[in-house]
Design a protein around this motif. Sequence first.
Motif, PDB file in Angstrom:
ATOM      1  N   PHE A  89       5.733   0.224  -9.159  1.00  0.00           N
ATOM      2  CA  PHE A  89       5.381  -1.177  -8.872  1.00  0.00           C
ATOM      3  C   PHE A  89       4.130  -1.213  -8.001  1.00  0.00           C
ATOM      4  N   TRP A  90       3.098  -0.572  -8.475  1.00  0.00           N
ATOM      5  CA  TRP A  90       1.856  -0.458  -7.707  1.00  0.00           C
ATOM      6  C   TRP A  90       1.165  -1.821  -7.600  1.00  0.00           C
ATOM      7  N   PRO A  91       0.855  -2.285  -6.380  1.00  0.00           N
ATOM      8  CA  PRO A  91       0.199  -3.589  -6.224  1.00  0.00           C
ATOM      9  C   PRO A  91      -1.235  -3.562  -6.765  1.00  0.00           C
ATOM     10  N   ASP A  92      -1.595  -4.591  -7.495  1.00  0.00           N
ATOM     11  CA  ASP A  92      -2.946  -4.663  -8.055  1.00  0.00           C
ATOM     12  C   ASP A  92      -4.015  -4.721  -6.969  1.00  0.00           C
ATOM     13  N   ASP A  93      -3.656  -5.297  -5.838  1.00  0.00           N
ATOM     14  CA  ASP A  93      -4.658  -5.535  -4.788  1.00  0.00           C
ATOM     15  C   ASP A  93      -4.577  -4.534  -3.646  1.00  0.00           C
ATOM     16  N   LEU A  94      -3.910  -3.409  -3.847  1.00  0.00           N
ATOM     17  CA  LEU A  94      -3.772  -2.439  -2.759  1.00  0.00           C
ATOM     18  C   LEU A  94      -5.123  -1.799  -2.448  1.00  0.00           C
ATOM     19  N   ASP A  95      -5.562  -1.945  -1.210  1.00  0.00           N
ATOM     20  CA  ASP A  95      -6.823  -1.368  -0.756  1.00  0.00           C
ATOM     21  C   ASP A  95      -6.522  -0.087   0.019  1.00  0.00           C
ATOM     22  N   TYR A  96      -6.880   1.049  -0.550  1.00  0.00           N
ATOM     23  CA  TYR A  96      -6.599   2.310   0.127  1.00  0.00           C
ATOM     24  C   TYR A  96      -7.882   3.069   0.490  1.00  0.00           C
ATOM     25  N   LYS A  97      -9.015   2.370   0.411  1.00  0.00           N
ATOM     26  CA  LYS A  97     -10.269   3.004   0.790  1.00  0.00           C
ATOM     27  C   LYS A  97     -10.246   3.406   2.263  1.00  0.00           C
ATOM     28  N   ASP A  98     -10.624   4.652   2.526  1.00  0.00           N
ATOM     29  CA  ASP A  98     -10.699   5.203   3.886  1.00  0.00           C
ATOM     30  C   ASP A  98      -9.352   5.178   4.612  1.00  0.00           C
ATOM     31  N   LYS A  99      -8.264   5.149   3.862  1.00  0.00           N
ATOM     32  CA  LYS A  99      -6.931   5.138   4.474  1.00  0.00           C
ATOM     33  C   LYS A  99      -6.310   6.537   4.411  1.00  0.00           C
ATOM     34  N   LYS A 100      -5.382   6.768   5.341  1.00  0.00           N
ATOM     35  CA  LYS A 100      -4.587   7.994   5.314  1.00  0.00           C
ATOM     36  C   LYS A 100      -3.318   7.718   4.516  1.00  0.00           C
ATOM     37  N   ILE A 101      -3.101   8.523   3.491  1.00  0.00           N
ATOM     38  CA  ILE A 101      -1.985   8.274   2.581  1.00  0.00           C
ATOM     39  C   ILE A 101      -1.083   9.511   2.540  1.00  0.00           C
ATOM     40  N   ILE A 102       0.237   9.276   2.630  1.00  0.00           N
ATOM     41  CA  ILE A 102       1.213  10.334   2.400  1.00  0.00           C
ATOM     42  C   ILE A 102       1.945  10.008   1.106  1.00  0.00           C
ATOM     43  N   VAL A 103       1.918  10.945   0.180  1.00  0.00           N
ATOM     44  CA  VAL A 103       2.661  10.807  -1.066  1.00  0.00           C
ATOM     45  C   VAL A 103       3.911  11.679  -0.950  1.00  0.00           C
ATOM     46  N   VAL A 104       5.073  11.040  -0.913  1.00  0.00           N
ATOM     47  CA  VAL A 104       6.338  11.766  -0.782  1.00  0.00           C
ATOM     48  C   VAL A 104       6.827  12.134  -2.179  1.00  0.00           C
ATOM     49  N   GLY A 105       6.870  13.421  -2.476  1.00  0.00           N
ATOM     50  CA  GLY A 105       7.266  13.882  -3.800  1.00  0.00           C
ATOM     51  C   GLY A 105       6.304  14.925  -4.313  1.00  0.00           C
ATOM     52  N   SER A 106       6.762  15.707  -5.298  1.00  0.00           N
ATOM     53  CA  SER A 106       5.920  16.792  -5.816  1.00  0.00           C
ATOM     54  C   SER A 106       5.931  16.861  -7.335  1.00  0.00           C
ATOM     55  N   GLY A 107       6.419  15.810  -7.996  1.00  0.00           N
ATOM     56  CA  GLY A 107       6.477  15.812  -9.453  1.00  0.00           C
ATOM     57  C   GLY A 107       5.171  15.385 -10.078  1.00  0.00           C
ATOM     58  N   SER A 108       5.230  15.092 -11.360  1.00  0.00           N
ATOM     59  CA  SER A 108       4.014  14.771 -12.109  1.00  0.00           C
ATOM     60  C   SER A 108       3.335  13.510 -11.597  1.00  0.00           C
ATOM     61  N   THR A 109       4.133  12.540 -11.105  1.00  0.00           N
ATOM     62  CA  THR A 109       3.522  11.319 -10.584  1.00  0.00           C
ATOM     63  C   THR A 109       2.664  11.614  -9.366  1.00  0.00           C
ATOM     64  N   ALA A 110       3.190  12.423  -8.452  1.00  0.00           N
ATOM     65  CA  ALA A 110       2.437  12.787  -7.255  1.00  0.00           C
ATOM     66  C   ALA A 110       1.187  13.577  -7.615  1.00  0.00           C
ATOM     67  N   VAL A 111       1.332  14.534  -8.520  1.00  0.00           N
ATOM     68  CA  VAL A 111       0.206  15.376  -8.912  1.00  0.00           C
ATOM     69  C   VAL A 111      -0.864  14.560  -9.633  1.00  0.00           C
ATOM     70  N   THR A 112      -0.458  13.503 -10.298  1.00  0.00           N
ATOM     71  CA  THR A 112      -1.408  12.608 -10.960  1.00  0.00           C
ATOM     72  C   THR A 112      -2.098  11.688  -9.959  1.00  0.00           C
ATOM     73  N   LEU A 113      -1.315  11.135  -9.033  1.00  0.00           N
ATOM     74  CA  LEU A 113      -1.846  10.180  -8.064  1.00  0.00           C
ATOM     75  C   LEU A 113      -2.891  10.788  -7.126  1.00  0.00           C
ATOM     76  N   ILE A 114      -2.597  11.953  -6.625  1.00  0.00           N
ATOM     77  CA  ILE A 114      -3.368  12.492  -5.501  1.00  0.00           C
ATOM     78  C   ILE A 114      -4.852  12.663  -5.801  1.00  0.00           C
ATOM     79  N   PRO A 115      -5.264  13.254  -6.929  1.00  0.00           N
ATOM     80  CA  PRO A 115      -6.714  13.371  -7.167  1.00  0.00           C
ATOM     81  C   PRO A 115      -7.406  12.023  -7.255  1.00  0.00           C
ATOM     82  N   SER A 116      -6.733  11.030  -7.825  1.00  0.00           N
ATOM     83  CA  SER A 116      -7.343   9.711  -7.955  1.00  0.00           C
ATOM     84  C   SER A 116      -7.455   9.022  -6.587  1.00  0.00           C
TER      85      SER A 116
END
Length: 491
Positions: free
Chosen positions: A173-200
């Motif tokens: 349920f990713w928000p369309d307006d989520l601004d993550y520029k210059d933010k510190k992000i923790i992705v909890v998980g190690s599956g394909s979703t996490a591995v896909t998200l992190i480079p982007s």
Amino acid sequence: MGFSDEKSEDIFDIIIVGAGISGINAAYRIQTELPSARYTILEARGGIGGTWDLFRYPGFRSDSDLYTFGFAWRPWREQKIIADGDSIRNYIRESAALYGIDQKVKYHRKLVSANWSSDQQAWSLQVDEEGRKTHFHARFVVLGTGYYDYDEALSSHIPGIENFAGQVVHPQFWPDDLDYKDKKIIVVGSGSTAVTLIPSLAETASQVTMLQRSPTYIVSQPAIDPFGQWAQRFLPQGLAHRITRLKFLISTFLALKLCTLYPLVARNLIKKATLKQLPDNVPHDPHFSPRYHPWEQRLCLCPDGDFFAAMRAGKASVVTDTIDTVTATGIQLASGRTLDADIIVTATGLKLKIAGGAQMSADNEPVTISEKFLWKGVMLQDLPNTAMVIGYTNASWTLGADATALLVCRLLKTMEAKRVTSAVPRLGDGEGMEAVPALNLSSTYVVRGAKELPRTGDRAPWMRRSTYFSDLWGAKFGNITDGLHFESVST
């Protein structure tokens, strides 16, 4: 195989539930193999694509090659074999439009319940149409609803998450307006979703950390296949696609056999490839040394090693630890270390749900799907004229969906030739059957959701699916009467 001569808007020979990969593929096979059949597709959402229309998180892409994930009847023409979500969604929609399948879709129709009538030899489907109850009727139902819940994500217990002052996001349920520029992000998980998200995310965030309790296997693969490029350059387009598709079918099969028969060899090969891509300051152990063997859980693919490239650039990191508690500004780990965060992403898996949560019944007697065995991985025990599309866990989903669709078409042709009105899988009296998990993965979300899934058995025709090659042969030439009870009732 007409239901009747009446052309009512809610009476069909076949109703497909779901307009994703499974539903669109089934529709193509039905209108090709059974051109006289009257069918429709009921889609709960407002667009074609299923999973590919639902997920919109950054970097969303396939975790299978598109030569085998794409439809066998409409070759994937783009160069990238690990494609982004937008490209796949457009491909599915274009495929449906090309063959007029999109005209058969009825949107905003969510299946609530379905009851089989032995007297009428037909299904009655209750459908929610944006708050209004409607009904449809069909001789045969194909459930192309996938295996997870579109409306609710898998719950994960993260102690103290309510204390976090930043934003908590689930990829589903990713928000369309989520601004993550210059933010510190923790992705909890190690599956394909996490591995896909992190480079982007790492492209614009200040820092992205993958926090995992245990590691997974991450395998790099070229985004553009060199063999496919060569074939397209020197061979006719159709032949090039067929040869490249066969190459991926065989190579995936051989890789799976290697992992199954020689797991230690497979582990060492993956480790060697991983070490070549890790930055010098990141050790292989414990971050990339899973406790399980390859393919006991799905391998995570990263095109052109983008996950490791983000780590080498210093924009991404991996922490292997457990969460003690979440604070207002980040996560306190069991080791005593603290991770600061502006955003926490809970990439902790999917909540399993079969038949989209619809209640299935036969002659008004409810059927509990999780208590029933699957016949040839397709039909539910004691449920007449119903197919359930479940793809592979160790190969492209579409391959299993197509094997299912071909078997269903052959079964319907056989029923028509024999002038029978229903087929139902039955276990013989006293025929003991040892239950085997339908999905052969040890992933947390699969283990937690196992109680939602139908069963598979320890012998044919109740065994779970094995390989595409054997299933395809079985769909086209195998025995399709063993274990089935046929009825011919005048209606």
